[in-house]
Design a protein around this motif. Sequence first.
Motif, PDB file in Angstrom:
ATOM      1  N   GLN A 132     -61.607 -12.951 -14.688  1.00  0.00           N
ATOM      2  CA  GLN A 132     -61.388 -11.622 -15.270  1.00  0.00           C
ATOM      3  C   GLN A 132     -60.912 -11.726 -16.716  1.00  0.00           C
ATOM      4  OE1 GLN A 132     -58.177  -8.739 -13.879  1.00  0.00           O
ATOM      5  NE2 GLN A 132     -59.997  -7.812 -12.942  1.00  0.00           N
ATOM      6  N   LYS A 133     -60.011 -12.665 -16.984  1.00  0.00           N
ATOM      7  CA  LYS A 133     -59.521 -12.855 -18.351  1.00  0.00           C
ATOM      8  C   LYS A 133     -60.648 -13.340 -19.272  1.00  0.00           C
ATOM      9  CE  LYS A 133     -55.454 -14.047 -19.464  1.00  0.00           C
ATOM     10  NZ  LYS A 133     -54.201 -14.745 -19.751  1.00  0.00           N
ATOM     11  N   HIS A 134     -61.494 -14.195 -18.741  1.00  0.00           N
ATOM     12  CA  HIS A 134     -62.598 -14.729 -19.533  1.00  0.00           C
ATOM     13  C   HIS A 134     -63.559 -13.613 -19.966  1.00  0.00           C
ATOM     14  CE1 HIS A 134     -65.606 -17.547 -20.970  1.00  0.00           C
ATOM     15  NE2 HIS A 134     -66.501 -17.020 -20.158  1.00  0.00           N
ATOM     16  N   LEU A 135     -63.809 -12.653 -19.088  1.00  0.00           N
ATOM     17  CA  LEU A 135     -64.718 -11.564 -19.409  1.00  0.00           C
ATOM     18  C   LEU A 135     -64.111 -10.574 -20.396  1.00  0.00           C
ATOM     19  CD1 LEU A 135     -66.324 -10.792 -15.939  1.00  0.00           C
ATOM     20  CD2 LEU A 135     -67.520 -11.527 -17.995  1.00  0.00           C
ATOM     21  N   GLY A 136     -62.789 -10.472 -20.401  1.00  0.00           N
ATOM     22  CA  GLY A 136     -62.133  -9.574 -21.338  1.00  0.00           C
ATOM     23  C   GLY A 136     -62.528  -8.128 -21.113  1.00  0.00           C
ATOM     24  N   LYS A 137     -62.979  -7.431 -22.165  1.00  0.00           N
ATOM     25  CA  LYS A 137     -63.350  -6.024 -22.058  1.00  0.00           C
ATOM     26  C   LYS A 137     -64.514  -5.809 -21.104  1.00  0.00           C
ATOM     27  CE  LYS A 137     -61.714  -4.667 -26.662  1.00  0.00           C
ATOM     28  NZ  LYS A 137     -62.100  -4.094 -27.987  1.00  0.00           N
ATOM     29  N   LYS A 138     -65.394  -6.802 -20.999  1.00  0.00           N
ATOM     30  CA  LYS A 138     -66.549  -6.666 -20.102  1.00  0.00           C
ATOM     31  C   LYS A 138     -66.146  -6.661 -18.632  1.00  0.00           C
ATOM     32  CE  LYS A 138     -70.110  -8.611 -23.119  1.00  0.00           C
ATOM     33  NZ  LYS A 138     -71.156  -9.662 -23.251  1.00  0.00           N
ATOM     34  N   ALA A 139     -64.922  -7.099 -18.327  1.00  0.00           N
ATOM     35  CA  ALA A 139     -64.463  -7.138 -16.932  1.00  0.00           C
ATOM     36  C   ALA A 139     -64.491  -5.756 -16.297  1.00  0.00           C
ATOM     37  CB  ALA A 139     -63.056  -7.717 -16.861  1.00  0.00           C
ATOM     38  N   ALA A 140     -64.351  -4.692 -17.130  1.00  0.00           N
ATOM     39  CA  ALA A 140     -64.343  -3.329 -16.608  1.00  0.00           C
ATOM     40  C   ALA A 140     -65.695  -2.929 -16.023  1.00  0.00           C
ATOM     41  CB  ALA A 140     -63.941  -2.352 -17.716  1.00  0.00           C
ATOM     42  N   GLU A 141     -66.751  -3.688 -16.322  1.00  0.00           N
ATOM     43  CA  GLU A 141     -68.083  -3.353 -15.819  1.00  0.00           C
ATOM     44  C   GLU A 141     -68.303  -3.846 -14.386  1.00  0.00           C
ATOM     45  OE1 GLU A 141     -70.901  -5.008 -18.513  1.00  0.00           O
ATOM     46  OE2 GLU A 141     -69.945  -4.154 -20.297  1.00  0.00           O
ATOM     47  N   PHE A 142     -67.340  -4.611 -13.852  1.00  0.00           N
ATOM     48  CA  PHE A 142     -67.548  -5.249 -12.554  1.00  0.00           C
ATOM     49  C   PHE A 142     -66.559  -4.741 -11.500  1.00  0.00           C
ATOM     50  CE2 PHE A 142     -69.307  -8.039 -15.742  1.00  0.00           C
ATOM     51  CZ  PHE A 142     -70.544  -8.362 -15.191  1.00  0.00           C
ATOM     52  N   ASP A 143     -66.958  -4.856 -10.256  1.00  0.00           N
ATOM     53  CA  ASP A 143     -66.166  -4.367  -9.120  1.00  0.00           C
ATOM     54  C   ASP A 143     -65.324  -5.513  -8.564  1.00  0.00           C
ATOM     55  OD1 ASP A 143     -65.092  -3.199  -6.923  1.00  0.00           O
ATOM     56  OD2 ASP A 143     -66.985  -2.660  -5.965  1.00  0.00           O
ATOM     57  N   TRP A 144     -64.108  -5.626  -9.043  1.00  0.00           N
ATOM     58  CA  TRP A 144     -63.258  -6.755  -8.658  1.00  0.00           C
ATOM     59  C   TRP A 144     -62.758  -6.655  -7.222  1.00  0.00           C
ATOM     60  CZ3 TRP A 144     -63.261 -11.025 -11.454  1.00  0.00           C
ATOM     61  CH2 TRP A 144     -63.803 -10.921 -12.735  1.00  0.00           C
ATOM     62  N   SER A 145     -62.819  -5.467  -6.651  1.00  0.00           N
ATOM     63  CA  SER A 145     -62.430  -5.343  -5.241  1.00  0.00           C
ATOM     64  C   SER A 145     -63.443  -6.020  -4.327  1.00  0.00           C
ATOM     65  CB  SER A 145     -62.288  -3.871  -4.854  1.00  0.00           C
ATOM     66  OG  SER A 145     -63.534  -3.206  -4.921  1.00  0.00           O
ATOM     67  N   GLN A 146     -64.668  -6.257  -4.857  1.00  0.00           N
ATOM     68  CA  GLN A 146     -65.707  -6.938  -4.081  1.00  0.00           C
ATOM     69  C   GLN A 146     -65.938  -8.374  -4.544  1.00  0.00           C
ATOM     70  OE1 GLN A 146     -67.087  -5.404  -1.406  1.00  0.00           O
ATOM     71  NE2 GLN A 146     -65.645  -3.771  -1.891  1.00  0.00           N
ATOM     72  N   ALA A 147     -65.083  -8.859  -5.428  1.00  0.00           N
ATOM     73  CA  ALA A 147     -65.233 -10.237  -5.918  1.00  0.00           C
ATOM     74  C   ALA A 147     -64.993 -11.229  -4.790  1.00  0.00           C
ATOM     75  CB  ALA A 147     -64.257 -10.497  -7.058  1.00  0.00           C
TER      76      ALA A 147
END
Length: 352
Positions: A132-147
């Motif tokens: 998540q840290k690596h993606l930075g602002k782009k992390a908001a485009e992904f569903d981390w609850s399903q990671a």
Amino acid sequence: MNLFFARPEAAPVRNVASPSRFNAAPSAPAAPPVRLNADSLTMAAAPARVKVADQDSLTLTAKAGDTYWGLARRFAATTRPDGVPSPTEINAYVKDLQAANGKSSTIRVGQALVLPMTDHATWKLPAMVAAQKHLGKKAAEFDWSQADAQWGYAESIEVTVPALKGDRRQGFAIREYGPTSGGSLYEIAPLKAPEAPREVTLTSQQPLRITAKAGDTYWGLARRFAATTRPDGVPSSSEINAYVKDLQAVNGKYLKAGQTVTIPRTERATWKLEALVAAQQDVETRTKGGEKLPTFDWARAEVKWGYAEAMEVTVSPLSGGMPERLAVHATGRDRYQVQSLAAYYAQNGLAE
């Protein structure tokens, strides 16, 4: 903080080839492949380094139906062999979640939830935080609850997370690089999904076609492509002679160098021929589709039984270079799935 403190060990999967629709029973492979995981991906770029501080956490957006108990059941550490946290382990992480999110007993839909990396958290969490840290602002485009995170090749953690919109997903291979002030450094490399299998459908009589070379004879070709019931895999004289007749029936009485020879799929042909024909059809289709492939020496192609009823085909270019290695899997009468052997192994979580 150490990512690799509780690696779950799993026994390798045995490579057992049972009889299939092919004519002859296969011999067992020399060594079984080693199981890696069920969704292995491949490296797509050189790794970068990311610092994960001890106080960092994973952030996800709460959805309808989310509860602290449900989140804790997913992200709590456990010592149980089935990987399912006990109620005691879940409750311990519930308290960590409530402490990090305002101590409320309820969760609001759309709330930004903090998942802290405590002693009660799963070993997967630091890898997800690093991704998540690596993606930075782009992390908001992904569903981390399903990671998801699982052990990958060479002591890496493979993190995959789907996009909030569309069917794409992001994947990373994450390895702990070493400690740093107030946390740990992780190496992160993007991953790409392995090549999907290609569908191949043959006509019932579709043969293998090879180019005859100086010194080739029907007897020699029949010895290579005839079916046999002998345990050593070498056809008997009667089996060879029977297939010589099949070869002459479709190619004429005599064989000349440079001649295109049809190798028919009769009941007297080896089980290997099925895989070779499917592989040849796959190569021809890819070439017609614009893929640049060399001319292969099909007369010298090799076939052996692989993992989970797949045939492993190796065929070298006529003018030298790297051989093409393909996995061919029969899915029905005259229907096959073909893909690169490396992709097949990766897709099935295997290492050669």
